[in-house]
Design an enzyme around this catalytic site. Structure first.
Site, PDB file in Angstrom:
ATOM      1  N   GLU A 136       2.281  -0.001   6.336  1.00  0.00           N
ATOM      2  CA  GLU A 136       1.267   0.777   7.050  1.00  0.00           C
ATOM      3  C   GLU A 136      -0.094   0.152   6.811  1.00  0.00           C
ATOM      4  O   GLU A 136      -0.308  -0.507   5.790  1.00  0.00           O
ATOM      5  CB  GLU A 136       1.265   2.222   6.554  1.00  0.00           C
ATOM      6  CG  GLU A 136       0.907   2.325   5.079  1.00  0.00           C
ATOM      7  CD  GLU A 136       1.194   3.701   4.483  1.00  0.00           C
ATOM      8  OE1 GLU A 136       0.551   4.638   4.930  1.00  0.00           O
ATOM      9  OE2 GLU A 136       2.034   3.800   3.578  1.00  0.00           O
ATOM     10  N   LYS A 138      -3.838  -0.382   5.638  1.00  0.00           N
ATOM     11  CA  LYS A 138      -4.612   0.135   4.517  1.00  0.00           C
ATOM     12  C   LYS A 138      -5.990   0.497   5.050  1.00  0.00           C
ATOM     13  O   LYS A 138      -6.783  -0.377   5.415  1.00  0.00           O
ATOM     14  CB  LYS A 138      -4.721  -0.927   3.422  1.00  0.00           C
ATOM     15  CG  LYS A 138      -5.359  -0.420   2.146  1.00  0.00           C
ATOM     16  CD  LYS A 138      -5.303  -1.500   1.068  1.00  0.00           C
ATOM     17  CE  LYS A 138      -5.639  -0.931  -0.300  1.00  0.00           C
ATOM     18  NZ  LYS A 138      -6.967  -0.310  -0.363  1.00  0.00           N
TER      19      LYS A 138
END
Length: 760
Positions: A136, A138
């Site tokens: 995912e 950051k």
DNA sequence: GTGCCTCGAGTTCC
DNA sequence: CTCGAGGCAC
């Protein structure tokens, strides 16, 4: 805009918003405005809420729903736009029930593959065993931990140092992405995520700020941080903050079993989840996702600084556990740092507490990653010369000169560093930088030990820079933490000839000297009677001090926070430690002599005859001192202690044997009562025991077994000795099992071990 | 002896 | 936050 979704049970007895007439709506908005104002007053100013958070939230939601249906009726002083009175002073502290950790970093593909390999090794998985990760973006914002009890938001805390953050609950409530209530949550649920500001909102905010003559923000992250940390929550409410949830802290019931499932559940509870989150089954897929995200970076509309990979299976996450400050099951793959070119105007040398001479680049100010940088570290002598610690050329061997154009970046987006030099722009008259061989602060010789990267001032406490830095260390947070004395006060106290705080003991005589009219602290700028009194009280509070803090505060080289704790636990008291070191001194000197002899041999081999002869002579002189058995025993006991090696032991021995330093220690101790470290009786049956693993472990790997045992307070050793309490032997155990039997040490198998620690 | 892993020490800017 | 280096396991 306030959230209008979610349960609305409290408002059920009232007329549904859809059925309200305009007159009813107007009356209701008036009523809600008044009720909310009263509640705010009670909550913020008198600290005695009249209605529950849930009721409060219900009122606010109903107000927002009505406004949404009848925008024209929205009052000028609508409660949607305000959050109540500001708390009187700064934020209170919040201790996180589970630490908020940071992540270790990966900077290239290789690091990511290493991450995967390391995890497989730790878990005992082969390269082909299936293993799922999540990937995912950051988010570049600031982390926030939201605590829900009984489904209601009761606390929001910043990360702080990871253990203790700030209570920003009132501010967090103003963020639209953060639900005030969630349905179907466990009794206690801490949701963690990132507060951020979108590019569009950031630019609009800066435009507004500029128009109002207020200061503008350097970047969205600073804007988000500044907005969340407003003491007046009404200001936060007016700032367009957003929130992505990505994790959790304490959860009272086990509701997730994978990272991905947890995110889905958080989404179902009403949190915003980053849409670019995917599952990956191997490093290739992770790297591919990284590339995709990097491509989209500019069009996302908010700042990200990399991609985070996590092991998806939470059981595996549990098994992997944590290193000292980071989880083993996650890593942040950072985007390359932003670079900028600027001119190097000068090079200054700073002197640290250990005498280390550190070169600092003074730069023509330049913006790097949204921040103006004017100083940057140059590491050390070799770095300026274009050599690494191993002597190999760095930057193709290019040296750095005053007047050069240099490339600057912020390592980890924080610490400015000089990365490169543009030789084509080097002015004709530059000279290679000559690193000083004397201390710029005290003039003492600054020497570099062989194999060392740093050059150190030899002035010791004669050097004002070293003395001041040592004092700063003494009063620092992890050491004595004296309220009212920080770096600035130390400087002032040291240089003031009357206050004359030149060593730690002087802090503890300040009040007595003040009483006798010798110092008169309250005559100084910024110090009145009251502040002086408060300071003396803060000092008094630290006359009783945990032994490990005292040891750390002394600032002995190689004795940091952890080593201080180890030493405190090993010796229990200052007297025991001092006595052991005094006894061990001859053995310490013999140890050094042996090292010197080895060095002499190496030097001789390299045909450096003169130096070799000097070293040899020195060694011979020292070797002549006889080592009493008691000294040898005390020394062996010291270096056998957990985490204490010969280098640390020698440094400690030197400090204790040096008359100036020892004198300062003794003078200080006269004012103190050290508190012995807790001889903690942990619940675990293995706490305090020394355990050895041998043979093949079938249910866990070696590293895992060690980490778990240590987490329960056991000490894990590699070899069986008289000090071993327990041997855990798997199949194929050999000499260790035999030795344990010889010594009569309890031996159990892996299953018995797991049964023993079960439930702990 | 080599290769982790942690710790210690030094660093900037807001 | 990073680098260097100490401590320790393999």
């Amino acid at each position: 805009m306030a959230k209008t979704t979610g349960q609305n049970a409290e408002a059920a007895v009232e007329i549904p918003v859809d059925a309200l007439t305009e007159t009813q709506a107007r009356a209701e908005l008036d009523r809600l405005s008044e009720a909310l104002a009263r509640a705010n007053q009670a909550y913020h100013a008198e600290d005695a809420p009249e209605i529950s958070d849930a009721e409060y939230d219900a009122l606010k939601r109903r107000n927002a729903s009505i406004e949404a249906r009848f925008p024209a009726l929205k009052r000028a002083d609508s409660p949607s736009d305000q959050v109540g009175a500001a708390p009187s002073e700064g934020f209170s502290k919040v201790t996180h029930t589970l630490r908020m950790l940071s992540l270790s970093n990966a900077f290239d593909d290789h690091d990511v593959r290493d991450f995967d390999r390391g995890i497989r090794k730790y878990l005992g998985l082969s390269e082909t065993d299936p293993l799922v990760y999540t990937a995912e973006p950051k988010i570049d914002g600031l982390s926030l931990s939201l605590r829900y009890e009984g489904g209601a938001l009761v606390q929001a805390a910043t990360r702080g140092d990871g253990s203790i953050g700030e209570n920003v609950t009132a501010n967090a409530r103003t963020i639209a992405d953060i639900p005030h209530r969630i349905a179907g949550a466990p009794g206690v649920l801490e949701v963690r995520g990132e507060v951020y500001m979108s590019h569009a909102d950031f630019e609009a905010l800066n435009a507004r700020q500029a128009e109002a003559g207020q200061k503008t923000f350097a970047n969205p992250r600073n804007a988000a941080a500044g907005s969340l940390r407003q003491l007046d929550a009404t200001i936060t409410a007016a700032r367009p903050l957003k929130f992505f949830a990505y994790g959790w802290g304490e959860v009272s019931a086990p509701v997730f079993d994978t990272q991905n499932g947890a995110l889905a559940q958080l989404g179902a509870w009403g949190f915003a989840i980053n849409p670019l989150t995917v599952r990956c089954t191997d490093p290739d897929a992770m790297l591919a996702h990284y590339a995709r995200i990097e491509d989209q970076r500019a069009t996302l509309g908010y700042d990200i600084d990399g991609v985070v990979y996590k092991v998806d299976d939470l059981n595996l996450q549990r098994r992997l556990g944590f290193r000292s400050t980071t989880p083993r099951w996650a890593i942040a793959h950072k985007f390359p740092a932003e670079l900028a070119w600027t001119r190097l105007e000068s090079i200054d040398i700073q002197v640290g507490r250990t005498g280390a001479l550190s070169p600092v680049a003074r730069l023509q100010p330049v913006t790097v990653g949204g921040v103006v940088v004017s100083n940057a570290t140059l590491h050390n002598e070799d770095y300026i010369a274009g050599r690494g610690a191993d002597g190999r050329p760095i930057r193709d061997g290019k040296d750095i000169r005053v007047g050069d154009w240099v490339q600057v970046y912020r390592a980890g987006d924080v610490i400015p560093k000089v990365a490169d030099v543009d030789l084509s722009k080097r002015p004709a008259d530059t000279m290679p930088y000559v690193f000083p061989t004397t201390c710029p602060e005290c003039g003492s010789a600054a020497i570099r030990e062989e194999g060392d990267a740093v050059r150190r001032c030899t002035g010791g406490l004669i050097c004002p820079a070293q003395a001041v830095e040592k004092l700063k260390h003494f009063v620092s947070r992890a050491a004595f933490d004296i309220e009212g004395i920080g770096a600035k006060q130390v400087e002032m106290f040291y240089h003031d000839d009357q206050l004359a705080v030149r060593e730690p003991a002087d802090i503890f005589t300040l009040e007595a000297r003040d009483r006798q009219n010798l110092t008169r602290l309250s005559n100084r700028d910024g110090w009145g009677e009251t502040s002086a009194k408060n300071l003396f009280q803060a000092i008094d509070e630290k006359r009783e001090i945990p032994f490990e803090r005292l040891l750390f505060g002394l600032g002995i080289r190689h004795v940091g926070e952890v080593a201080a704790k180890d030493l405190a636990r090993h010796y229990g008291s200052w007297e025991a430690l001092a006595q052991a070191l005094d006894t061990a001194r001859p053995a310490a000197l013999a140890e050094r002599a042996a090292e010197r002899a080895a060095e002499a041999e190496r030097a001789a081999a390299a045909k450096e005859d003169r130096r070799a002869r000097i070293a040899e002579a020195r060694a011979a002189a020292l070797a002549d001192c006889a080592v009493p058995p008691a000294a040898q025993a005390a020394w062996s006991d010291l270096v056998a202690a957990d985490g204490i090696g010969p280098v640390l032991a020698l440094s400690l021995s030197d400090a204790m044997a040096n008359p100036e330093e020892r004198g300062a220690f003794d003078r200080l101790l006269a004012h103190l009562t050290p508190i012995p470290p807790e001889t903690r009786a942990s619940d675990s049956p293995v706490a305090g025991k020394t355990v050895v693993f041998t043979g093949t472990l079938e249910k866990m790997t070696r590293a895992e077994a060690k980490a778990r045992a240590e987490a329960l307070g056991a000490k894990v050793s590699g070899s069986v000795s008289a000090r071993t309490d327990l041997l855990v032997a798997g199949p194929g155990a050999g000499s260790k099992a035999a030795k344990a039997a010889d010594l009569g040490i309890e031996t159990i198998d892996e299953d018995a071990w797991l049964a023993l620690i079960d439930g702990a």
